[in-house]
Motif scaffolding. Structure first.
Motif, PDB file in Angstrom:
ATOM      1  N   ILE A 130      22.589 -22.748  36.987  1.00  0.00           N
ATOM      2  CA  ILE A 130      21.141 -22.347  36.488  1.00  0.00           C
ATOM      3  C   ILE A 130      22.047 -21.744  35.394  1.00  0.00           C
ATOM      4  O   ILE A 130      21.610 -21.373  34.020  1.00  0.00           O
ATOM      5  N   ARG A 131      23.755 -20.978  35.561  1.00  0.00           N
ATOM      6  CA  ARG A 131      23.785 -20.176  34.519  1.00  0.00           C
ATOM      7  C   ARG A 131      24.222 -21.506  33.574  1.00  0.00           C
ATOM      8  O   ARG A 131      23.922 -20.691  32.014  1.00  0.00           O
ATOM      9  N   ASN A 132      25.020 -22.587  33.702  1.00  0.00           N
ATOM     10  CA  ASN A 132      25.196 -23.120  32.936  1.00  0.00           C
ATOM     11  C   ASN A 132      23.972 -23.338  32.208  1.00  0.00           C
ATOM     12  O   ASN A 132      24.093 -23.616  31.057  1.00  0.00           O
ATOM     13  N   ILE A 133      23.187 -24.281  32.617  1.00  0.00           N
ATOM     14  CA  ILE A 133      21.891 -24.701  31.416  1.00  0.00           C
ATOM     15  C   ILE A 133      20.990 -23.419  31.045  1.00  0.00           C
ATOM     16  O   ILE A 133      20.840 -23.736  30.110  1.00  0.00           O
ATOM     17  N   GLU A 182      23.398 -23.108  27.937  1.00  0.00           N
ATOM     18  CA  GLU A 182      22.987 -24.142  27.247  1.00  0.00           C
ATOM     19  C   GLU A 182      21.478 -23.635  26.483  1.00  0.00           C
ATOM     20  O   GLU A 182      21.770 -24.326  24.994  1.00  0.00           O
ATOM     21  N   GLU A 183      21.201 -23.432  26.971  1.00  0.00           N
ATOM     22  CA  GLU A 183      19.469 -23.085  26.431  1.00  0.00           C
ATOM     23  C   GLU A 183      19.814 -21.245  25.050  1.00  0.00           C
ATOM     24  O   GLU A 183      18.337 -20.932  24.987  1.00  0.00           O
ATOM     25  N   GLY A 184      20.595 -21.308  25.218  1.00  0.00           N
ATOM     26  CA  GLY A 184      20.637 -20.633  24.423  1.00  0.00           C
ATOM     27  C   GLY A 184      20.434 -18.142  24.543  1.00  0.00           C
ATOM     28  O   GLY A 184      20.350 -17.321  24.250  1.00  0.00           O
ATOM     29  N   PHE A 185      20.512 -18.453  26.226  1.00  0.00           N
ATOM     30  CA  PHE A 185      20.466 -17.104  27.435  1.00  0.00           C
ATOM     31  C   PHE A 185      21.897 -16.510  27.260  1.00  0.00           C
ATOM     32  O   PHE A 185      23.013 -17.359  27.331  1.00  0.00           O
ATOM     33  N   ILE A 186      22.286 -15.410  27.097  1.00  0.00           N
ATOM     34  CA  ILE A 186      22.986 -14.267  27.854  1.00  0.00           C
ATOM     35  C   ILE A 186      22.825 -13.772  29.438  1.00  0.00           C
ATOM     36  O   ILE A 186      21.453 -13.065  28.545  1.00  0.00           O
ATOM     37  N   GLU A 187      23.933 -13.604  30.102  1.00  0.00           N
ATOM     38  CA  GLU A 187      23.565 -12.424  31.612  1.00  0.00           C
ATOM     39  C   GLU A 187      23.699 -11.482  31.367  1.00  0.00           C
ATOM     40  O   GLU A 187      25.376 -11.101  30.266  1.00  0.00           O
ATOM     41  N   ASN A 234      17.638 -11.100  22.176  1.00  0.00           N
ATOM     42  CA  ASN A 234      16.025 -12.003  22.384  1.00  0.00           C
ATOM     43  C   ASN A 234      16.085 -12.941  23.919  1.00  0.00           C
ATOM     44  O   ASN A 234      14.934 -13.441  24.107  1.00  0.00           O
ATOM     45  N   LYS A 235      17.197 -13.492  24.341  1.00  0.00           N
ATOM     46  CA  LYS A 235      17.300 -14.406  25.380  1.00  0.00           C
ATOM     47  C   LYS A 235      18.038 -13.490  26.306  1.00  0.00           C
ATOM     48  O   LYS A 235      19.408 -14.018  26.841  1.00  0.00           O
ATOM     49  N   VAL A 236      17.150 -13.273  27.375  1.00  0.00           N
ATOM     50  CA  VAL A 236      18.228 -12.459  28.583  1.00  0.00           C
ATOM     51  C   VAL A 236      18.353 -12.819  29.733  1.00  0.00           C
ATOM     52  O   VAL A 236      16.792 -13.438  29.681  1.00  0.00           O
ATOM     53  N   PHE A 237      18.905 -13.345  31.173  1.00  0.00           N
ATOM     54  CA  PHE A 237      18.280 -13.723  32.228  1.00  0.00           C
ATOM     55  C   PHE A 237      19.812 -12.752  32.805  1.00  0.00           C
ATOM     56  O   PHE A 237      21.210 -12.230  33.119  1.00  0.00           O
ATOM     57  N   GLU A 238      19.627 -12.813  34.731  1.00  0.00           N
ATOM     58  CA  GLU A 238      20.018 -11.986  35.504  1.00  0.00           C
ATOM     59  C   GLU A 238      19.900 -12.569  36.635  1.00  0.00           C
ATOM     60  O   GLU A 238      18.403 -12.691  37.259  1.00  0.00           O
ATOM     61  N   ILE A 239      20.871 -12.775  37.431  1.00  0.00           N
ATOM     62  CA  ILE A 239      20.787 -13.538  38.388  1.00  0.00           C
ATOM     63  C   ILE A 239      21.425 -12.158  39.526  1.00  0.00           C
ATOM     64  O   ILE A 239      22.997 -11.637  39.637  1.00  0.00           O
ATOM     65  N   GLY A 240      20.680 -11.562  40.600  1.00  0.00           N
ATOM     66  CA  GLY A 240      21.165 -10.382  41.259  1.00  0.00           C
ATOM     67  C   GLY A 240      20.375 -10.179  42.665  1.00  0.00           C
ATOM     68  O   GLY A 240      19.140 -11.319  42.776  1.00  0.00           O
ATOM     69  N   LEU A 260      14.411 -14.026  33.796  1.00  0.00           N
ATOM     70  CA  LEU A 260      15.356 -14.603  32.353  1.00  0.00           C
ATOM     71  C   LEU A 260      13.396 -14.128  30.997  1.00  0.00           C
ATOM     72  O   LEU A 260      12.311 -14.284  31.858  1.00  0.00           O
ATOM     73  N   TYR A 261      14.201 -13.438  30.162  1.00  0.00           N
ATOM     74  CA  TYR A 261      12.861 -13.188  29.148  1.00  0.00           C
ATOM     75  C   TYR A 261      13.034 -14.009  27.813  1.00  0.00           C
ATOM     76  O   TYR A 261      14.730 -13.620  27.217  1.00  0.00           O
ATOM     77  N   TRP A 262      11.976 -14.318  26.822  1.00  0.00           N
ATOM     78  CA  TRP A 262      12.203 -14.930  25.999  1.00  0.00           C
ATOM     79  C   TRP A 262      11.432 -14.752  24.992  1.00  0.00           C
ATOM     80  O   TRP A 262      10.543 -14.603  25.052  1.00  0.00           O
ATOM     81  N   ALA A 263      11.759 -13.894  24.042  1.00  0.00           N
ATOM     82  CA  ALA A 263      11.563 -13.411  22.970  1.00  0.00           C
ATOM     83  C   ALA A 263      10.722 -14.142  22.047  1.00  0.00           C
ATOM     84  O   ALA A 263      11.272 -15.422  21.630  1.00  0.00           O
ATOM     85  N   TYR A 264       9.628 -13.957  21.791  1.00  0.00           N
ATOM     86  CA  TYR A 264       8.412 -14.751  20.143  1.00  0.00           C
ATOM     87  C   TYR A 264       8.515 -16.390  21.546  1.00  0.00           C
ATOM     88  O   TYR A 264       7.953 -17.221  20.818  1.00  0.00           O
ATOM     89  N   ALA A 265       8.489 -15.599  22.911  1.00  0.00           N
ATOM     90  CA  ALA A 265       7.507 -16.837  23.246  1.00  0.00           C
ATOM     91  C   ALA A 265       6.640 -16.946  24.329  1.00  0.00           C
ATOM     92  O   ALA A 265       6.602 -15.588  23.887  1.00  0.00           O
ATOM     93  N   ASP A 266       5.813 -17.823  24.462  1.00  0.00           N
ATOM     94  CA  ASP A 266       4.513 -17.726  25.565  1.00  0.00           C
ATOM     95  C   ASP A 266       4.390 -18.079  27.166  1.00  0.00           C
ATOM     96  O   ASP A 266       6.146 -18.724  27.194  1.00  0.00           O
ATOM     97  N   TYR A 267       3.816 -17.898  27.565  1.00  0.00           N
ATOM     98  CA  TYR A 267       4.098 -18.939  29.084  1.00  0.00           C
ATOM     99  C   TYR A 267       4.137 -20.166  28.836  1.00  0.00           C
ATOM    100  O   TYR A 267       4.547 -20.773  29.807  1.00  0.00           O
TER     101      TYR A 267
END
Length: 493
Positions: A177-180, A183-188, A236-242, A263-270
């Motif tokens: 999950i962290r790797n993918i 690759e999608e541009g998210f930071i932990e 703009n692209k963040v995630f956490e596993i906790g 995860l949360y992705w700015a300028y995106a919708d559902y």
């Protein structure tokens, strides 16, 4: 403490001989895993030693004594190795070995590696050392009860190959999950576990007290509200596993402490989040299991879950199909009667239309959602943190992913209107006053953060434990949590 009396005597004898049964270190040249790898590479299976001066270590599994030559199995890090002991090499230490070494002991061994006539990789023992004397007789793992296994996980991991395999799969899933997402541009990122106001879900919290502040704080029930603060702050692209904590029931799909990925992705919708979720599940299955077709037991049958195909259906359409009538045309009294007929009680015992529809959906539809299904567009009353639907008044832009009748993911087009968020929080406060113990508390600082401006954002939450259940074909969440919550009385036994 109930220690084995004979093993205590052995411990005392070792110390009387000047032997430290718990030494600080034992230098090894190869692990058991490395020795197995070396053995697997040898096609000729030589019966003469082909690797000499080996020093390794492991836990004793079996002792098979046969006069002046005996076999012992040790295991370490999930791999097993056979030892061959003879009087010729050990002399007086041969008898000494079987006097002081028991099943469960951790020993160090020096010797030479060879293959037996039957082709079994074996270490001819030249010397040995006690590294940790086990004071409790290892159980027969095949007779261990679930209660014993869950409350003594260290024993379960040692002697139950399935338990170890489930954990290995779990940690591979988290890694991938962290790797993918990377690759999608998210930071932990990281968010606080102790919070002055719990929020991000509808649940009862665990409460603690901060002595220095003389204030009651709460273990988080979700990762959401602080992750959104990151979005406000320009990430703009963040995630956490906790870990998150909900003071609720314990059953086959719920544990009060569980692992969540949000995860949360700015300028995106559902809709964007739905596409991302589909990609994430497919890639996870391919990387971890090397297949997107997963066998999973549903009821009494094992079905093949196909992660190549995800269906999308609205909550209202799926419930209308199950009822054989259009739920939008039903009156509140009809919904209430249907609730009572199915033995359902709404949140806070309040018969509010949207909450009744959600309860009826959970009861009548979710068990039939076996193959991956995105259920979209929920009543606005169900979700105080979600943006209202752009085309359907009274609904919000939310989806949940169901597989095998179980919810695996929850996602929104996030609400970023501080005035509307303030209104919905206040409505939740009214629900709380009317008896709803799971109502969302008012979070003044979060409203303050939104007031600085949060961009349009899509958010997603995935329960890691349920994902591991799916990937390992487990029907109980306790099997896939390293240390599930059990009564302290069981732990002390």
């Amino acid at each position: 403490m109930k220690w084995d009396e004979r093993r205590i005597q052995v411990l005392e004898e070792l110390r009387a001989r000047g032997v430290n049964p718990y030494p600080q270190k034992y230098p090894i040249t190869h692990t058991v895993v490395q020795l197995r790898q070396i053995g697997n590479q040898r096609q000729d299976k030589p019966k003469d030693p082909f690797l000499t001066g080996v020093r390794t270590a492991g836990r004793v599994a079996n002792l098979r004594r046969h006069g002046k030559a005996s076999f012992v199995d040790i295991f370490d890090d999930g791999e097993k190795l056979q030892l061959y002991l003879r009087v010729n090499e050990l002399g007086d230490k041969y008898e000494y070995f079987f006097k002081v070494v028991d099943r469960g002991d951790i020993i160090g061994i020096q010797g030479d590696l060879f293959f037996t006539a039957k082709g079994e990789l074996t270490l001819l023992v030249k010397d040995f050392a006690m590294l940790a004397k086990s004071l409790i007789e290892p159980p027969d793992w095949s007779t261990m009860s679930p209660e014993f296994r869950y409350s003594h996980r260290y024993v379960d991991f040692l002697y139950n190959d399935n338990a170890r395999r489930f954990m290995e799969t779990r940690f591979k899933i988290i890694r991938e999950i962290r790797n993918i997402l990377g690759e999608e541009g998210f930071i932990e990122v990281e968010t606080p576990i102790l919070q002055p106001v719990y929020g991000g879900a509808l649940a009862r919290p665990f409460k603690s007290h901060v002595n220095y502040l003389n204030e009651d704080w709460y273990l988080r029930i979700s990762l959401e509200l602080y992750l959104k603060r990151f979005i406000v702050g320009g990430f703009n692209k963040v995630f956490e596993i906790g870990k998150v904590f909900r003071n609720e029931d314990i059953d086959v799909t719920h544990n009060p402490e569980f692992t969540l990925m949000e995860l949360y992705w700015a300028y995106a919708d559902y809709n964007d989040i739905m596409d991302l979720t589909e990609r994430l599940f497919k890639q996870l299955a391919d990387r971890v299991l090397h297949s997107t077709k997963i066998p999973y037991k549903v009821g009494e049958k094992t079905v093949e879950i196909n992660l190549e195909s995800f269906r999308r259906v609205s909550m209202y359409d799926s419930l209308s199909e199950a009822l054989g009538k259009n739920v939008e045309e039903m009156t509140d009294d009809q919904l209430k009667e249907l609730m009572q007929r199915n033995g359902l009680v709404p949140r806070g015992s309040l018969y509010i239309r949207g909450l009744m529809i959600e309860k009826l959906f959970d009861k009548l539809v979710t068990p039939s959602l076996v193959q991956p299904t995105f259920v979209t567009d929920y009543p606005i009353e169900t979700t105080p943190l979600c943006k209202p639907h752009r085309n359907k008044p009274g609904l919000v832009e939310r989806f949940e992913l169901y597989i095998a009748g179980v919810e695996f993911a929850n996602a929104y087009t996030e609400l970023n209107d501080p005035i509307l968020q303030d209104k919905l929080f206040r409505e939740e406060q009214d629900m709380m006053k009317r008896g709803d113990q799971e109502a969302h508390p008012y979070d003044k600082d979060f409203i303050n953060a939104l007031s600085y401006g949060m961009p349009p954002t899509g958010g997603l939450g995935i329960g890691i434990d349920r994902l591991v259940m799916l990937f390992t074909n487990n029907q109980s969440i306790k099997e896939v949590i390293p240390f599930p919550m059990v009564s302290s009385k069981l732990i002390e036994e």
